[in-house]
Design a protein around this motif. Structure first.
Motif, PDB file in Angstrom:
ATOM      1  N   THR A  66      86.101  -4.712 -16.748  1.00  0.00           N
ATOM      2  CA  THR A  66      86.334  -5.340 -15.373  1.00  0.00           C
ATOM      3  C   THR A  66      86.913  -4.019 -15.300  1.00  0.00           C
ATOM      4  N   MET A  67      86.600  -4.483 -13.634  1.00  0.00           N
ATOM      5  CA  MET A  67      87.125  -3.153 -12.962  1.00  0.00           C
ATOM      6  C   MET A  67      88.544  -3.037 -13.282  1.00  0.00           C
ATOM      7  N   ALA A  68      89.175  -3.864 -13.499  1.00  0.00           N
ATOM      8  CA  ALA A  68      90.866  -3.698 -14.009  1.00  0.00           C
ATOM      9  C   ALA A  68      90.585  -2.786 -15.268  1.00  0.00           C
ATOM     10  N   THR A  69      89.944  -3.181 -15.948  1.00  0.00           N
ATOM     11  CA  THR A  69      89.722  -2.702 -17.405  1.00  0.00           C
ATOM     12  C   THR A  69      88.486  -1.912 -17.423  1.00  0.00           C
ATOM     13  N   PRO A  70      88.012  -0.487 -17.434  1.00  0.00           N
ATOM     14  CA  PRO A  70      86.706  -0.060 -17.139  1.00  0.00           C
ATOM     15  C   PRO A  70      85.861   0.698 -19.100  1.00  0.00           C
ATOM     16  N   ASN A  71      87.218   0.483 -19.654  1.00  0.00           N
ATOM     17  CA  ASN A  71      86.549   0.602 -21.302  1.00  0.00           C
ATOM     18  C   ASN A  71      87.803   0.991 -21.728  1.00  0.00           C
ATOM     19  N   TYR A  72      87.331   0.158 -22.942  1.00  0.00           N
ATOM     20  CA  TYR A  72      88.101  -0.302 -23.678  1.00  0.00           C
ATOM     21  C   TYR A  72      89.090   0.251 -24.828  1.00  0.00           C
ATOM     22  N   LEU A  73      88.503   1.405 -25.237  1.00  0.00           N
ATOM     23  CA  LEU A  73      87.780   2.377 -26.165  1.00  0.00           C
ATOM     24  C   LEU A  73      89.036   3.699 -25.825  1.00  0.00           C
ATOM     25  N   PHE A  74      89.599   3.675 -24.463  1.00  0.00           N
ATOM     26  CA  PHE A  74      90.393   4.769 -24.241  1.00  0.00           C
ATOM     27  C   PHE A  74      91.607   3.691 -23.274  1.00  0.00           C
ATOM     28  N   GLU A  75      92.978   4.511 -24.206  1.00  0.00           N
ATOM     29  CA  GLU A  75      94.422   4.505 -23.034  1.00  0.00           C
ATOM     30  C   GLU A  75      93.720   6.047 -22.020  1.00  0.00           C
ATOM     31  N   GLU A  76      94.079   5.133 -21.017  1.00  0.00           N
ATOM     32  CA  GLU A  76      93.570   6.137 -19.756  1.00  0.00           C
ATOM     33  C   GLU A  76      95.167   6.672 -19.457  1.00  0.00           C
ATOM     34  N   ASN A  77      94.780   7.786 -18.477  1.00  0.00           N
ATOM     35  CA  ASN A  77      96.442   7.923 -17.208  1.00  0.00           C
ATOM     36  C   ASN A  77      97.726   7.557 -17.904  1.00  0.00           C
ATOM     37  N   GLN A  78      98.497   7.877 -18.820  1.00  0.00           N
ATOM     38  CA  GLN A  78      99.484   7.953 -19.427  1.00  0.00           C
ATOM     39  C   GLN A  78     100.554   9.234 -18.605  1.00  0.00           C
ATOM     40  N   TYR A  79     101.367   8.538 -17.707  1.00  0.00           N
ATOM     41  CA  TYR A  79     102.456   9.654 -16.878  1.00  0.00           C
ATOM     42  C   TYR A  79     103.677  10.165 -17.585  1.00  0.00           C
ATOM     43  N   TYR A  80     103.546  11.179 -17.623  1.00  0.00           N
ATOM     44  CA  TYR A  80     104.824  11.333 -18.774  1.00  0.00           C
ATOM     45  C   TYR A  80     106.121  12.108 -17.808  1.00  0.00           C
ATOM     46  N   MET A  81     107.166  11.240 -18.012  1.00  0.00           N
ATOM     47  CA  MET A  81     108.194  10.547 -17.221  1.00  0.00           C
ATOM     48  C   MET A  81     109.163  12.232 -16.920  1.00  0.00           C
ATOM     49  N   ILE A  82     109.864  12.810 -18.268  1.00  0.00           N
ATOM     50  CA  ILE A  82     110.472  13.808 -18.682  1.00  0.00           C
ATOM     51  C   ILE A  82     109.789  14.976 -18.348  1.00  0.00           C
ATOM     52  N   ASP A  83     108.301  14.928 -18.934  1.00  0.00           N
ATOM     53  CA  ASP A  83     107.498  16.016 -17.749  1.00  0.00           C
ATOM     54  C   ASP A  83     107.717  16.510 -16.766  1.00  0.00           C
ATOM     55  N   ASN A  84     107.135  14.887 -16.207  1.00  0.00           N
ATOM     56  CA  ASN A  84     107.229  15.433 -14.063  1.00  0.00           C
ATOM     57  C   ASN A  84     108.424  15.880 -14.112  1.00  0.00           C
ATOM     58  N   ARG A  85     109.396  16.038 -14.623  1.00  0.00           N
ATOM     59  CA  ARG A  85     109.870  16.413 -13.527  1.00  0.00           C
ATOM     60  C   ARG A  85     110.968  17.870 -13.565  1.00  0.00           C
ATOM     61  N   THR A  86     109.715  18.974 -14.518  1.00  0.00           N
ATOM     62  CA  THR A  86     109.924  20.125 -14.863  1.00  0.00           C
ATOM     63  C   THR A  86     108.420  19.914 -14.747  1.00  0.00           C
ATOM     64  N   GLY A  87     107.655  19.140 -14.146  1.00  0.00           N
ATOM     65  CA  GLY A  87     106.597  20.459 -12.956  1.00  0.00           C
ATOM     66  C   GLY A  87     105.387  20.092 -13.488  1.00  0.00           C
ATOM     67  N   PHE A  88     105.628  19.493 -14.414  1.00  0.00           N
ATOM     68  CA  PHE A  88     103.961  18.631 -15.280  1.00  0.00           C
ATOM     69  C   PHE A  88     102.956  17.648 -13.653  1.00  0.00           C
ATOM     70  N   LEU A  89     101.936  17.893 -13.873  1.00  0.00           N
ATOM     71  CA  LEU A  89     101.753  16.479 -12.471  1.00  0.00           C
ATOM     72  C   LEU A  89     100.273  15.974 -12.858  1.00  0.00           C
ATOM     73  N   GLY A  90     100.363  16.367 -14.944  1.00  0.00           N
ATOM     74  CA  GLY A  90      98.469  16.212 -15.568  1.00  0.00           C
ATOM     75  C   GLY A  90      99.232  14.397 -15.566  1.00  0.00           C
ATOM     76  N   VAL A  91      98.485  13.791 -16.080  1.00  0.00           N
ATOM     77  CA  VAL A  91      98.275  12.644 -16.873  1.00  0.00           C
ATOM     78  C   VAL A  91      97.427  12.879 -18.702  1.00  0.00           C
ATOM     79  N   ASP A  92      97.514  12.357 -19.478  1.00  0.00           N
ATOM     80  CA  ASP A  92      97.129  12.111 -20.616  1.00  0.00           C
ATOM     81  C   ASP A  92      95.995  10.750 -21.132  1.00  0.00           C
ATOM     82  N   ASN A  93      95.369  10.771 -21.971  1.00  0.00           N
ATOM     83  CA  ASN A  93      94.287   9.652 -22.454  1.00  0.00           C
ATOM     84  C   ASN A  93      94.399   9.991 -24.021  1.00  0.00           C
ATOM     85  N   HIS A  94      94.189   8.732 -24.649  1.00  0.00           N
ATOM     86  CA  HIS A  94      94.424   8.662 -25.677  1.00  0.00           C
ATOM     87  C   HIS A  94      92.851   7.435 -26.666  1.00  0.00           C
ATOM     88  N   TYR A  95      92.434   7.861 -27.430  1.00  0.00           N
ATOM     89  CA  TYR A  95      91.591   6.766 -28.212  1.00  0.00           C
ATOM     90  C   TYR A  95      92.564   5.422 -28.477  1.00  0.00           C
TER      91      TYR A  95
END
Length: 668
Positions: A204-233
């Motif tokens: 669906t538009m809300a879940t376009p691809n079940y083959l990936f876990e997308e856009n994980q946000y890392y709380m602790i890394d974020n407060r030490t300057g990392f502004l990106g996201v991560d993805n998994h298969y």
């Protein structure tokens, strides 16, 4: 402190609170598993299988975690807990309690269903087992396990487009081959259930691809300057049907091994039994000490290049550093009575002595070690000396004479003349070190061309270590009937020069560095008191301890600079550049509690009041070991209000020094 750590819902009322608490377990070859109490990832290093492809280095994320879902007659419950850019999964709301007893256990409740999930590693192998026990209620249910795979360096993130694998299913075994490493086979086993291809799930538009876990946000890394996201298969899920009132146990295993001949429950039992054996061997009847013995184990790992044991400096990112190894050595392997490991570690580093220098670190790659350190070689003498004090059998002396002694002579000859990194002996017998942009003491931060803590000249702890090394060599050469290289005569000269030049009359303590006129009040002077061979008189030692307590003591360690200094930094937070500027300019270091307590007890003659005070200073670490990384002791804390773990969540020399001084003061 209880033998096990137990946390209820008050510890994870929010996903943010749950992400502040983490756990880790090691596999003895540099790999590890770690995650949060909430059940998700808060830093890029979190994962159930961080595999060491070239033990103990080249660490890659292989299995990020498993996510679970429960379906009871169409009522769906997602147990996964994870933050994303604009939302989060809040499976921790079904978590009743979390227990860490050598391994982590998550205890969930959904309606009238109880679910226990535990994670353990196969020691000596890049293998992780996730075990489940479900006590079902009065309705049938479907239990879904969704494994999140990856292939990237631990501590990095990855774009979805780079997660490419060949995949094959053989009965209960899923085999993945990363496109970037065709020689590697990732095997995922399930003891029960059916695989389901997630590419068949309608999108669906809300879940376009079940083959990936997308856009994980890392709380602790974020407060030490990392502004990106991560993805998994996530190519497949495992579905397991459970009947009403049924109690069912099953497991999944992820491994890089060719074959697995143990069940997940056998891996778990073996892991816990091994830890219990280490506790029995250490012989403490105290839960605090036993938990430190457990913590110590994760740092002692196998190095493939030598075929011997080494010590990792800290989790989740450090490799084996010479300085850190030798400082942590007594606490980690001698106080725990792991004398065979101690011999291997000493021999392992002896193989890499070059121009009289013990390696500063072994990089996380297939490259030669770096040697930019003046103190690792000098701490090596201390490790040898303490090894013999704890063992003292004829075979132990023979080992040192045959395997190690010549390396000590090589170090002495190199330092008493001149070797790399401007390290050498001056006419006054004292050691000088460093020049230009080289940072060769433990206060070693350099940001581009900015040398944050310039200690070029004659650093105080280096010369205290040098004096002790000379005293040790005099004892050993007499014992082994070796050539007299005038260690005693030189030690007397060093002692005289040290007393004349390092004493700061104005501040009633020691200069941090001479020849560069650095009179900042720093903790390095404590090693002139705490090391075995005294270089100062007792009155000066007392004044050093008083000054350190006043200016530097900060509950979970000592500040790296007096809080009264105009350059003092009270917080270690923000982007890397800001953190580097604070790293040795006020930040509190956990391992420094070791030389401070030793010095404090020494100048007070280990009397009853001093021992009581020392035990009070140590007792606060029991609370810290329930915080941050459970059963670990952090690398650093803020200079003011040292409460939140910073840097590595568990550091070898922090754990080692707390255990060392625990052993020391409990002799009295």
């Amino acid at each position: 402190m209880e033998k096990k750590y137990s946390y209820g819902r008050g510890s994870f009322k929010t996903i943010e609170a749950g992400n502040e608490l983490s756990w880790m377990i090691g596999n003895g070859i540099g790999g590890y598993a770690n995650s949060t109490v909430a059940g998700g990832s808060a830093i890029m290093h979190h994962g159930y299988l961080i595999a060491a492809l070239n033990p103990p280095v080249n660490r890659f994320l292989i299995l990020t975690k498993t996510q679970e879902e429960v379906d009871i007659n169409g009522r769906r419950y997602d147990l996964s807990s994870q933050q994303y850019i604009k939302t989060s999964k809040n499976g921790h709301e079904y978590l009743e309690k979390f227990i860490f007893d050598s391994i982590p256990e998550y205890h969930y409740r959904v309606e009238d269903v109880k679910i226990k999930k535990s994670i353990s590693m196969d020691y000596g192998h890049n293998t992780v087992a996730i075990c489940y026990e479900i006590q079902n209620g009065i309705e049938d249910l479907n239990f879904k396990i969704i494994p999140l795979f990856n292939y990237r360096l631990s501590g990095e993130s990855i774009e979805k487009s780079n997660l490419r694998f060949d995949k094959v299913i053989e009965n209960n075994k899923l085999i993945l081959t990363p496109e970037k490493n065709k020689e590697l086979k990732i095997s995922f086993y399930t003891s029960q259930g059916d695989y389901y291809d997630r590419s068949l799930i309608p999108t669906t538009m809300a879940t376009p691809n079940y083959l990936f876990e997308e856009n994980q946000y890392y709380m602790i890394d974020n407060r030490t300057g990392f502004l990106g996201v991560d993805n998994h298969y996530t190519p497949y899920e495992v579905n397991i049907n459970i009947k009403a009132k049924e109690i069912k146990k099953f497991y999944v295993i992820c491994t890089l091994e060719d074959e697995i001949n143990k069940t997940g429950f056998e891996i778990e039992k073996k892991y816990k039994n091994r830890i219990n054996t280490l506790i029995e061997k250490a012989g403490y009847n105290d839960n605090f000490a036993n938990n430190l013995v457990k913590a110590a184990d994760h740092f002692i790992v196998y190095r493939k290049s030598t075929g011997l044991k080494t010590i990792l400096a800290g989790y989740p990112w450090f490799t084996d550093w010479g300085r850190d190894t030798m400082i942590a050595f007594e606490g980690l392997v001698l106080c725990t009575k792991r004398f065979e490991d101690a011999r291997e570690i000493l021999e392992s580093f002896s193989k890499y002595v070059k121009n009289g220098l013990v390696p500063n670190l072994f990089p996380d790659a297939n490259t030669e070690p770096l040697y930019n350190t003046v103190d690792a070689s000098l701490w090596y003498f201390q490790a040898v000396y303490k090894y013999l004090k704890y063992t003292g059998n004829e075979e132990d002396y023979k080992f040192i004479e045959e395997k190690i002694y010549d390396k000590l002579v090589e170090i002495f000859k190199s330092y008493s003349s001149k070797t790399d990194f401007s390290i050498g002996m001056d006419e006054d017998g004292l050691i000088f070190a460093g020049s230009g942009l080289d940072q060769v003491t433990w206060m070693d931060v350099r940001v581009g061309d900015i040398v944050v803590t310039p200690r070029h000249g004659k650093p105080v702890e280096i010369n205290a270590l040098w004096y002790n090394a000379l005293c040790i060599m005099e004892e050993l050469r007499i014992r082994f009937n070796k050539e007299n290289l005038y260690y005693k005569e030189l030690s007397l000269k060093v002692k005289d020069s040290f007393n004349k030049k390092f004493w700061n009359k104005d501040k009633q303590c020691l200069f941090d560095v001479i020849d560069e006129d650095d009179d900042k009040i720093r903790p390095n002077q404590l090693w002139a008191v705490s090391l075995p061979f005294s270089i100062l008189d007792r009155e000066k030692e007392k004044q050093i301890v008083d000054a350190s307590y006043k200016h530097l003591y900060s509950t979970y360690g000592l500040r790296s600079l007096s809080f009264m200094d105009k350059e003092f930094k009270d917080k270690y937070i923000g982007e890397l550049f800001k953190r580097d500027l604070a790293y040795h300019m006020g930040t509190t270091w956990g391992f420094l509690i070791g030389p401070f307590i030793t010095s404090y007890c020494k100048v007070n003659n280990y009397d009853e009041k001093a021992i009581i005070k020392a035990k009070e200073m140590l007792s606060v670490f029991e609370d810290h070991m329930r915080d941050g990384c459970i059963n670990g002791i952090a690398e650093i804390f803020d200079g003011e209000f040292s409460s939140t773990s910073r840097g590595c969540y568990s550091q070898a020399w922090s754990v080692g020094e707390v255990l060392r001084v625990y052993c020391d003061i409990n002799k009295y």
